[in-house]
Design a protein around this motif. Structure first.
Motif, PDB file in Angstrom:
ATOM      1  N   ALA A 198     -50.216  30.199 -44.188  1.00 57.59           N
ATOM      2  CA  ALA A 198     -48.872  30.703 -43.891  1.00 57.59           C
ATOM      3  C   ALA A 198     -48.703  32.101 -44.458  1.00 57.59           C
ATOM      4  O   ALA A 198     -49.541  32.607 -45.221  1.00 57.59           O
ATOM      5  CB  ALA A 198     -47.811  29.767 -44.485  1.00 57.59           C
ATOM      6  N   ASP A 246     -39.889  26.315 -36.000  1.00 59.58           N
ATOM      7  CA  ASP A 246     -41.300  26.410 -36.386  1.00 59.58           C
ATOM      8  C   ASP A 246     -41.489  26.973 -37.788  1.00 59.58           C
ATOM      9  O   ASP A 246     -42.598  26.896 -38.341  1.00 59.58           O
ATOM     10  CB  ASP A 246     -42.060  27.291 -35.399  1.00 59.58           C
ATOM     11  CG  ASP A 246     -42.116  26.697 -34.009  1.00 59.58           C
ATOM     12  OD1 ASP A 246     -42.135  25.453 -33.897  1.00 59.58           O
ATOM     13  OD2 ASP A 246     -42.111  27.473 -33.024  1.00 59.58           O
ATOM     14  N   ASP A 247     -40.447  27.573 -38.364  1.00 56.83           N
ATOM     15  CA  ASP A 247     -40.552  28.243 -39.648  1.00 56.83           C
ATOM     16  C   ASP A 247     -39.655  27.559 -40.682  1.00 56.83           C
ATOM     17  O   ASP A 247     -38.766  26.766 -40.350  1.00 56.83           O
ATOM     18  CB  ASP A 247     -40.147  29.717 -39.518  1.00 56.83           C
ATOM     19  CG  ASP A 247     -40.950  30.450 -38.458  1.00 56.83           C
ATOM     20  OD1 ASP A 247     -42.171  30.229 -38.399  1.00 56.83           O
ATOM     21  OD2 ASP A 247     -40.348  31.230 -37.696  1.00 56.83           O
ATOM     22  N   SER A 248     -39.871  27.897 -41.956  1.00 58.27           N
ATOM     23  CA  SER A 248     -39.004  27.452 -43.045  1.00 58.27           C
ATOM     24  C   SER A 248     -38.237  28.651 -43.571  1.00 58.27           C
ATOM     25  O   SER A 248     -38.767  29.771 -43.649  1.00 58.27           O
ATOM     26  CB  SER A 248     -39.821  26.813 -44.167  1.00 58.27           C
ATOM     27  OG  SER A 248     -40.423  25.610 -43.735  1.00 58.27           O
ATOM     28  N   TYR A 249     -36.975  28.420 -43.971  1.00 59.67           N
ATOM     29  CA  TYR A 249     -36.104  29.492 -44.455  1.00 59.67           C
ATOM     30  C   TYR A 249     -35.468  29.057 -45.774  1.00 59.67           C
ATOM     31  O   TYR A 249     -34.954  27.940 -45.886  1.00 59.67           O
ATOM     32  CB  TYR A 249     -34.993  29.804 -43.448  1.00 59.67           C
ATOM     33  CG  TYR A 249     -35.499  30.238 -42.094  1.00 59.67           C
ATOM     34  CD1 TYR A 249     -35.602  31.585 -41.764  1.00 59.67           C
ATOM     35  CD2 TYR A 249     -35.889  29.297 -41.145  1.00 59.67           C
ATOM     36  CE1 TYR A 249     -36.075  31.984 -40.522  1.00 59.67           C
ATOM     37  CE2 TYR A 249     -36.361  29.690 -39.898  1.00 59.67           C
ATOM     38  CZ  TYR A 249     -36.452  31.030 -39.600  1.00 59.67           C
ATOM     39  OH  TYR A 249     -36.920  31.416 -38.362  1.00 59.67           O
ATOM     40  N   LYS A 275     -38.523  33.849 -45.398  1.00 60.67           N
ATOM     41  CA  LYS A 275     -38.967  33.189 -44.175  1.00 60.67           C
ATOM     42  C   LYS A 275     -40.458  32.900 -44.290  1.00 60.67           C
ATOM     43  O   LYS A 275     -41.258  33.805 -44.524  1.00 60.67           O
ATOM     44  CB  LYS A 275     -38.729  34.091 -42.952  1.00 60.67           C
ATOM     45  CG  LYS A 275     -39.232  33.499 -41.648  1.00 60.67           C
ATOM     46  CD  LYS A 275     -39.008  34.474 -40.474  1.00 60.67           C
ATOM     47  CE  LYS A 275     -39.568  33.923 -39.172  1.00 60.67           C
ATOM     48  NZ  LYS A 275     -39.380  34.866 -38.049  1.00 60.67           N
ATOM     49  N   THR A 316     -43.676  31.589 -42.328  1.00 63.40           N
ATOM     50  CA  THR A 316     -44.235  31.364 -41.000  1.00 63.40           C
ATOM     51  C   THR A 316     -45.615  30.762 -41.140  1.00 63.40           C
ATOM     52  O   THR A 316     -46.460  31.298 -41.859  1.00 63.40           O
ATOM     53  CB  THR A 316     -44.314  32.691 -40.212  1.00 63.40           C
ATOM     54  OG1 THR A 316     -43.013  33.256 -40.106  1.00 63.40           O
ATOM     55  CG2 THR A 316     -44.875  32.453 -38.819  1.00 63.40           C
TER      56      THR A 316
END
Length: 203
Positions: free
Chosen positions: A120, A140-143, A196, A198
């Protein structure tokens, strides 16, 4: 998944090199089968009160943001020095690097983002919320949103009820597609750090 994280949810733990402690705000561990990495990503806050060397983290990319204090210089072996002179200023460096911190004038507090680059990458943005900021989140991502302890509270508005996030608190979104907005709750400009994460296609 989404979660409002308060200071009571954080975990204090010793530095890898044994020279201090850090407050872990959130961590994502690897799935089964990855034995040579301590985590997929981790977000923490540390207080640095004296000059000294950083711990080594193989395969990890690091981003460091000043929260409080007069700043410091990071002496990175083989590269130019990285200077941090004011709050919410960020720098990036490799976890394998030999890094020595030299404080400008007294202790500092910093916000740390670490991510296993094999799986990532992380992007860190800082905002002074003079106006409302809109964000589009991908499933699709973490925030990870963090309001520094010295900041006034913010209001997070999304598809459901509004959420007030006070100074020192955070909010985590994982696997959610959503349009959100954030704004200061007072006439004073609030501060916000947005991380963020990815993930690589193969992860």
């Amino acid at each position: 998944m989404k979660k409002h994280l308060k200071q009571s949810d954080y975990k204090s733990m010793p530095w890898k090199n044994g020279l201090g402690t850090t407050v872990e705000l959130a961590v994502c561990v690897h799935e089964m089968g990855v034995e040579d990495g301590p985590f997929l990503w981790r977000i923490s806050i540390a207080s640095v009160s004296e000059d000294g060397a950083f711990s080594h983290f193989p395969n990890i990319d690091r981003n460091l943001t000043i929260l409080q204090g007069r700043g410091m210089v990071l002496e990175v072996a083989g590269f130019d020095d990285l200077r941090l002179d004011q709050p919410l200023q960020s720098v990036c460096f490799s976890g394998e690097a030999d890094v020595v911190a030299r404080l400008h004038d007294g202790p500092i507090t910093d916000f740390n983002v670490m991510v296993d680059r094999r799986f990532a990458e992380a992007r860190v943005e800082t905002f002074s919320l003079d106006d409302e900021v809109s964000l589009i989140l991908s499933a699709d991502d973490s925030y990870f949103l963090h309001v520094p302890e010295t900041s006034t509270a913010i209001m997070l508005s999304g598809d459901e009820a509004d959420v007030q996030i006070d100074g020192g608190e955070s909010y985590l979104f994982e696997g959610i597609e959503q349009h959100i907005s954030v704004r200061s709750l007072t006439s004073t400009s609030a501060s916000l750090i947005l991380v963020k994460v990815t993930f690589s296609p193969s992860s």
